[in-house]
Design a protein around this motif. Structure first.
Motif, mmCIF file in Angstrom:
data_model
loop_
_atom_site.group_PDB
_atom_site.id
_atom_site.type_symbol
_atom_site.label_atom_id
_atom_site.label_comp_id
_atom_site.label_asym_id
_atom_site.label_seq_id
_atom_site.Cartn_x
_atom_site.Cartn_y
_atom_site.Cartn_z
ATOM 1 N N LEU A 100 66.419 76.570 0.873
ATOM 2 C CA LEU A 100 66.519 75.429 1.784
ATOM 3 C C LEU A 100 67.974 75.024 2.003
ATOM 4 C CD1 LEU A 100 63.502 73.227 0.655
ATOM 5 C CD2 LEU A 100 63.655 74.746 2.621
ATOM 6 N N MET A 101 68.788 75.082 0.951
ATOM 7 C CA MET A 101 70.208 74.762 1.110
ATOM 8 C C MET A 101 70.873 75.760 2.053
ATOM 9 S SD MET A 101 73.278 74.460 -1.738
ATOM 10 C CE MET A 101 73.505 76.238 -1.907
ATOM 11 N N PHE A 102 70.482 77.025 1.971
ATOM 12 C CA PHE A 102 71.064 78.037 2.844
ATOM 13 C C PHE A 102 70.791 77.709 4.311
ATOM 14 C CE2 PHE A 102 70.215 81.860 5.393
ATOM 15 C CZ PHE A 102 71.493 82.391 5.439
ATOM 16 N N PHE A 103 69.525 77.444 4.654
ATOM 17 C CA PHE A 103 69.182 77.161 6.047
ATOM 18 C C PHE A 103 69.816 75.855 6.533
ATOM 19 C CE2 PHE A 103 65.538 80.118 5.408
ATOM 20 C CZ PHE A 103 65.806 80.949 6.478
ATOM 21 N N ARG A 104 69.757 74.824 5.698
ATOM 22 C CA ARG A 104 70.286 73.521 6.103
ATOM 23 C C ARG A 104 71.795 73.589 6.330
ATOM 24 N NH1 ARG A 104 68.479 70.854 2.040
ATOM 25 N NH2 ARG A 104 70.344 71.074 0.777
ATOM 26 N N SER A 105 72.518 74.177 5.373
ATOM 27 C CA SER A 105 73.976 74.234 5.480
ATOM 28 C C SER A 105 74.415 75.149 6.613
ATOM 29 C CB SER A 105 74.577 74.708 4.149
ATOM 30 O OG SER A 105 74.229 73.829 3.095
ATOM 31 N N LEU A 106 73.699 76.267 6.804
ATOM 32 C CA LEU A 106 74.040 77.181 7.894
ATOM 33 C C LEU A 106 73.897 76.486 9.240
ATOM 34 C CD1 LEU A 106 74.807 80.048 8.780
ATOM 35 C CD2 LEU A 106 72.361 80.598 8.809
ATOM 36 N N HIS A 107 72.825 75.703 9.395
ATOM 37 C CA HIS A 107 72.603 74.965 10.638
ATOM 38 C C HIS A 107 73.777 74.034 10.940
ATOM 39 C CE1 HIS A 107 70.731 72.289 13.598
ATOM 40 N NE2 HIS A 107 71.067 71.282 12.810
ATOM 41 N N PHE A 108 74.179 73.208 9.969
ATOM 42 C CA PHE A 108 75.250 72.244 10.205
ATOM 43 C C PHE A 108 76.617 72.927 10.316
ATOM 44 C CE2 PHE A 108 72.065 69.274 8.375
ATOM 45 C CZ PHE A 108 72.007 68.407 9.445
ATOM 46 N N PHE A 109 76.800 74.051 9.614
ATOM 47 C CA PHE A 109 78.053 74.798 9.740
ATOM 48 C C PHE A 109 78.238 75.283 11.177
ATOM 49 C CE2 PHE A 109 80.439 78.761 9.738
ATOM 50 C CZ PHE A 109 81.567 78.426 9.016
ATOM 51 N N VAL A 110 77.185 75.853 11.743
ATOM 52 C CA VAL A 110 77.243 76.348 13.114
ATOM 53 C C VAL A 110 77.451 75.192 14.096
ATOM 54 C CG1 VAL A 110 75.905 77.458 14.954
ATOM 55 C CG2 VAL A 110 75.917 78.433 12.650
ATOM 56 N N GLU A 111 76.789 74.056 13.841
ATOM 57 C CA GLU A 111 76.963 72.891 14.713
ATOM 58 C C GLU A 111 78.424 72.443 14.740
ATOM 59 O OE1 GLU A 111 74.607 70.734 16.556
ATOM 60 O OE2 GLU A 111 73.711 72.734 16.552
ATOM 61 N N TRP A 112 79.078 72.402 13.595
ATOM 62 C CA TRP A 112 80.479 71.980 13.527
ATOM 63 C C TRP A 112 81.385 73.006 14.222
ATOM 64 C CZ3 TRP A 112 82.866 67.645 13.026
ATOM 65 C CH2 TRP A 112 82.296 66.598 12.290
ATOM 66 N N CYS A 113 81.092 74.297 14.041
ATOM 67 C CA CYS A 113 81.904 75.330 14.697
ATOM 68 C C CYS A 113 81.789 75.242 16.211
ATOM 69 C CB CYS A 113 81.479 76.713 14.203
ATOM 70 S SG CYS A 113 81.940 77.069 12.492
ATOM 71 N N GLU A 114 80.588 74.983 16.695
ATOM 72 C CA GLU A 114 80.385 74.842 18.137
ATOM 73 C C GLU A 114 81.086 73.594 18.667
ATOM 74 O OE1 GLU A 114 78.612 76.813 20.541
ATOM 75 O OE2 GLU A 114 79.106 78.198 18.918
ATOM 76 N N TYR A 115 81.058 72.511 17.896
ATOM 77 C CA TYR A 115 81.746 71.276 18.298
ATOM 78 C C TYR A 115 83.260 71.495 18.344
ATOM 79 C CZ TYR A 115 83.638 66.538 17.927
ATOM 80 O OH TYR A 115 84.360 65.385 18.118
ATOM 81 N N ARG A 116 83.791 72.208 17.351
ATOM 82 C CA ARG A 116 85.225 72.513 17.340
ATOM 83 C C ARG A 116 85.615 73.334 18.567
ATOM 84 N NH1 ARG A 116 87.010 76.055 12.377
ATOM 85 N NH2 ARG A 116 85.685 77.540 13.503
ATOM 86 N N LYS A 117 84.795 74.318 18.894
ATOM 87 C CA LYS A 117 85.082 75.165 20.059
ATOM 88 C C LYS A 117 85.078 74.350 21.343
ATOM 89 C CE LYS A 117 83.306 79.177 22.572
ATOM 90 N NZ LYS A 117 82.228 80.208 22.636
ATOM 91 N N ARG A 118 84.083 73.487 21.513
ATOM 92 C CA ARG A 118 84.021 72.652 22.726
ATOM 93 C C ARG A 118 85.214 71.706 22.812
ATOM 94 N NH1 ARG A 118 78.592 72.120 21.050
ATOM 95 N NH2 ARG A 118 79.030 69.984 20.360
ATOM 96 N N THR A 119 85.636 71.170 21.677
ATOM 97 C CA THR A 119 86.764 70.245 21.655
ATOM 98 C C THR A 119 88.056 70.954 22.045
ATOM 99 O OG1 THR A 119 85.690 68.969 19.889
ATOM 100 C CG2 THR A 119 88.040 68.604 20.235
ATOM 101 N N PHE A 120 88.287 72.135 21.479
ATOM 102 C CA PHE A 120 89.485 72.899 21.828
ATOM 103 C C PHE A 120 89.493 73.251 23.315
ATOM 104 C CE2 PHE A 120 90.515 74.792 17.363
ATOM 105 C CZ PHE A 120 90.944 73.546 16.963
ATOM 106 N N GLU A 121 88.347 73.671 23.841
ATOM 107 C CA GLU A 121 88.263 74.024 25.258
ATOM 108 C C GLU A 121 88.537 72.811 26.146
ATOM 109 O OE1 GLU A 121 85.005 77.694 25.170
ATOM 110 O OE2 GLU A 121 84.319 75.620 25.403
ATOM 111 N N HIS A 122 88.041 71.655 25.707
ATOM 112 C CA HIS A 122 88.257 70.427 26.482
ATOM 113 C C HIS A 122 89.749 70.113 26.608
ATOM 114 C CE1 HIS A 122 88.199 66.215 27.649
ATOM 115 N NE2 HIS A 122 88.841 65.913 26.536
ATOM 116 N N PHE A 123 90.480 70.178 25.501
ATOM 117 C CA PHE A 123 91.900 69.833 25.542
ATOM 118 C C PHE A 123 92.722 70.922 26.238
ATOM 119 C CE2 PHE A 123 90.787 67.014 21.866
ATOM 120 C CZ PHE A 123 91.098 65.829 22.504
ATOM 121 N N LYS A 124 92.301 72.155 26.139
ATOM 122 C CA LYS A 124 93.009 73.228 26.851
ATOM 123 C C LYS A 124 92.864 73.036 28.359
ATOM 124 C CE LYS A 124 95.098 77.066 27.761
ATOM 125 N NZ LYS A 124 96.578 77.132 27.690
ATOM 126 N N GLU A 125 91.686 72.610 28.790
ATOM 127 C CA GLU A 125 91.459 72.375 30.214
ATOM 128 C C GLU A 125 92.202 71.124 30.699
ATOM 129 O OE1 GLU A 125 87.692 71.538 33.276
ATOM 130 O OE2 GLU A 125 87.326 72.205 31.208
#
Length: 288
Positions: A164-189
């Motif tokens: 359960l820790m594997f699935f839960r942490s993997l989910h939130f890890f990916v969410e943070w990585c996607e948020y970081r990517k969107r944030t970087f793209e926003h400021f680059k634009e």
């Protein structure tokens, strides 16, 4: 999240069993209640008394719809799943009334851009009064990925046999990585002349450069960390760079204390507002 992940795995298992029941040819005189009874025993389903194969296929469609909804909600998709069971023989006289069943599970899937394979064993022990289960073995295979933070986390999850820790942490890890990517793209634009992404938006680094002062730049390093308990946390650091002559003239030690000031700014404004303030300060200095 724990309940959702458990429901995803249960639905996937029931779908696989229903598909086998739909595709398996029935011989003359075969007990038509056999397959539904097996499903009820394995998954505690209330599907007893299916009138026909059409009912099975209808129920299968409903389960697949539920699985799709849960996959959309959690971001985790299961592609393949199989399970084998083995009833263990009790040799001790004191264990004659105890039933032990070993389940061997294999599944593969992905969470957004991260692909994984799991092999794990569950031992169920049932006596006259109770039923208990425990994960006795867990093996996680991750496809090669640029996210080095996951390697240590996977080893820790395997050691603890904490599915359960594997699935839960993997989910939130990916969410943070996607948020970081969107944030970087926003400021680059928004600031195309000042903001640079040397390794792309999916990397952990963003560079803010001065157009009027060559050699001056602010490097933001944004890591996503997973602690010992599986909690996912962002960690941002500021690395200012300046020519040696500027460092010698910095009597107030502004560049030296900039990383500490940036962390304080993060605590007050949050990630996006702090980055915006940082970029604006450099752009304002250039325009003046």
């Amino acid at each position: 999240m724990d309940a959702l992940q458990a429901e995803v795995r249960a639905l996937e298992a029931e779908i696989a069993a229903l598909r086998r029941a739909c595709e398996e040819p029935r011989t003359a005189g075969e007990d038509h209640g056999r397959a539904p009874k097996s499903l009820r025993e394995m998954y505690q389903s209330d599907s007893e008394g299916w009138a026909s194969s059409k009912d099975l296929r209808s129920h299968l469609g409903n389960l697949e719809s539920e699985l799709l909804f849960l996959s959309t909600l959690t971001g985790i998709s299961i592609r393949n799943y199989s399970m084998k069971t083995e009833v263990l023989t009790n040799t001790e006289k004191t264990e004659k009334s105890i039933t032990k069943v070993l389940q061997r599970h294999r599944l593969s899937g992905n969470c957004q851009m991260i692909t994984f394979q799991l092999e794990f064993q569950i031992l169920e022990i049932q006596d006259k009064e109770s039923l208990s289960s425990v994960i006795t073995d867990l093996n996680i295979i991750m496809e090669p990925t640029k996210y080095s933070e996951l390697r240590e986390f996977v080893s820790r999850a395997e050691e603890r046999r904490d599915l359960l820790m594997f699935f839960r942490s993997l989910h939130f890890f990916v969410e943070w990585c996607e948020y970081r990517k969107r944030t970087f793209e926003h400021f680059k634009e928004k600031y195309p002349e000042a903001v640079h992404l040397p390794e792309g938006a999916a990397s952990s680094c963003m560079v803010v450069r001065s157009a009027c002062r060559p050699g001056f730049e602010l490097v933001i390093v944004w890591r996503v960390q997973i602690d010992e308990e599986g909690k996912v946390l962002p960690k941002l650091d500021l690395l200012p760079k300046a020519p040696q002559q500027a460092l010698e003239l910095d009597r107030n030690r502004v560049l030296e204390t900039a990383p500490r000031s940036f962390r304080a700014l993060l605590g007050v404004l949050g990630i996006e507002a702090a980055l915006e303030s940082l970029i604006k300060s450099l752009c304002t200095a250039d325009s003046s």
